[in-house]
Design a protein around this motif. Structure first.
Motif: not given
Length: 501
Positions: A53-56, A64-67
């Motif tokens: 889900d967005p936000g992690g 490094s990357s948004s989940a």
């Protein structure tokens, strides 16, 4: 490696909530939790199999990357390597060919495979990972522990540094007998001592305390704690995983075993079996121990009509019984919970309700119509009685956690009130709380008169659950064990050391 606020929702149901996992370089970090706790989802998010889900956020070795943008390609480039319970090795190929599949063959003039160079490179990898096997050995000839170590070597062979990256091991010992587990753990300790970072997922808490530096526990999709293992005991881990103290994983025996012989096996030959003799009494749990290849699973399959009997005979309730096919075994009152629940025990694409009904579907047919209302009512009662989670008969069975899948399989068979229940590794890959539930249902079935034949590689399980045990060796019963000898250490000794007379 670090994850921050990692969450995942399926069809409106949140299965992982803001999970935080921080793994230090060069440590063995255990990831624990009961079935349905979210640990498998977390592993699949790290591998990029699921999108978070967005936000992690996920960070591994500077990548490094948004989940929600993490993918298998990003995971590989970050140095994440995964080896699962059933390592994806190819038994009919050689060790060299299996390693080459992971990185490609060395090519010579005209693009042809340079076998000399491929074998030299294979030998270098085997030496690096202390695998004492030959490059041209067929993988089918390797010990189970060596197959897992080969899968690890294949996953890590292209690391830039000897111990860069993060190795994620998901239940690597679940299907291994005790002797093979010891071999694999010794290899993992050596890798860790050399600086390899390892994330270790297991239900075997003794292994966790022996191997891991720290442990993170998930429960109901959320992180409970991260602790140093030096401060923990098995009892403490059980309480963290379950969220409460368990009075005991193994239920007390309900009473004396009946004297009636329900099943008598004489001179049974089938597959690797070379003449098995045993009696099974009403209400008895008879354990079957032995090493891989001893014929444990073959014994159950022969009784169930899934393996042709070539010699000997079986009597069931005093009458001759010829297990020609599983349908006849079921009609005779025999049930089998197979070792591989994923492909043989569960109808993964069907709902929980449909899985429950599969063994008794004729009960719901009336006037050429299926009585859905009665089927739903019975399924909901079974969900409650067996503690299946989520508490609904509607989910697709394949989406449940391993422990809940096993509860569905066992409930489907026990609702038939079998005369003989055949159990093959019934708690493999199942968390401690689900194990306690399964043990209690099996013990209750035995107390009601069902005779149980229990095959398990877990000698602690065998010692606590069985009223009596036999040890198979080379397709025959080598010894019968009862009383004080029904002890995990004695069973291990007998399985490995007993000689045929």
């Amino acid at each position: 490696m670090r994850t921050t606020a990692l969450s995942k929702t399926f069809a409106g149901t949140t299965v992982l909530r803001a999970a935080h996992l921080e793994v230090r370089r060069g440590e063995v970090h255990a990831l624990l939790g009961g079935n349905g706790s979210g640990k498998s989802t977390l592993i699949k998010l790290l591998a990029g199999v699921y999108h978070a889900d967005p936000g992690g956020r996920i960070q591994v070795q500077g990548v490094s990357s948004s989940a929600d943008e993490w993918s298998p390609t990003v995971a590989r480039s970050a140095g994440l390597h995964f080896v699962h319970q059933d390592p994806a090795v190819f038994p009919t190929l050689t060790v060299a060919e299996n390693l080459a599949i992971g990185r490609g063959f060395v090519r010579g003039v005209g693009g042809r495979i340079d076998w000399s160079a491929t074998l030299r490179r294979t030998a270098e990898v085997l030496e690096r990972f202390s695998l004492e096997v030959s490059p041209d050995t067929p993988v089918a000839a390797l010990r189970p522990a060596d197959r897992t170590m080969l899968a690890i070597a294949r996953a890590l062979q292209d690391q830039e540094g000897a111990h860069d990256g993060v190795l994620v091991l998901d239940e690597p010992t679940a299907s291994l007998p005790a002797g093979e587990v010891a071999i694999l753990l010794a290899a993992l300790r050596k890798y860790a001592a050399a600086g390899q970072t390892i994330v270790y997922v297991s239900h075997r808490l003794s292994e966790v305390l022996e191997l891991a530096d720290r442990v993170t526990v998930l429960r109901d999709g959320a992180q409970v704690t991260t602790r140093d293992t030096c401060d923990l005991t098995e009892e403490g881990l059980v309480e963290l995983i379950a969220g409460r103290k368990l009075d005991g994983v193994f239920p007390e025996r309900h009473g004396a075993v009946g004297q009636d012989v329900v099943m008598s096996v004489r001179g049974l030959a089938a597959g690797p079996l070379r003449g098995v003799d045993l009696d099974l009494h009403r209400g008895e749990i008879l354990g079957v121990a032995g090493l891989l290849g001893s014929g444990r699973t073959a014994l159950l399959r022969a009784i169930f009509g899934d393996l042709p009997v070539t010699a000997g005979g079986i009597r069931l309730a005093g009458k001759p019984y010829r297990p020609s096919r599983p349908a006849r075994a079921m009609k005779a009152g025999i049930a089998l919970v197979p070792e591989d629940r994923g492909t043989e025990g569960l109808f993964a694409s069907l709902s929980v309700r449909e899985n429950f009904s599969a063994s008794v579907v004729s009960r719901y047919w009336s006037r050429a119509r299926l009585q859905h209302r009665r089927e739903r009512a019975d399924a909901r009662q079974l969900v409650s009685a067996y503690g299946v989670r989520p508490a609904s008969d509607l989910p697709i069975a394949g989406t449940l956690s391993g422990g809940n899948q096993q509860k569905v399989v066992i409930a489907r068979w026990l609702r038939r009130d079998p005369v003989v229940l055949l159990l093959d590794e019934p708690t493999q890959g199942v968390d401690v709380q689900a194990r306690a539930d399964i043990y209690e249902h099996v013990r209750q079935a035995a107390a009601a008169g069902t005779a149980v034949l229990l095959v398990t590689s877990d000698f602690d399980e065998l010692a606590h659950m069985a009223d009596r045990a036999v040890v198979l060796r080379e397709g025959r019963v080598a010894v019968e064990v009862h009383g004080a000898d029904l002890d995990p250490h004695r069973l291990t000794e007998l399985s490995y050391l007993i000689k045929e007379t």
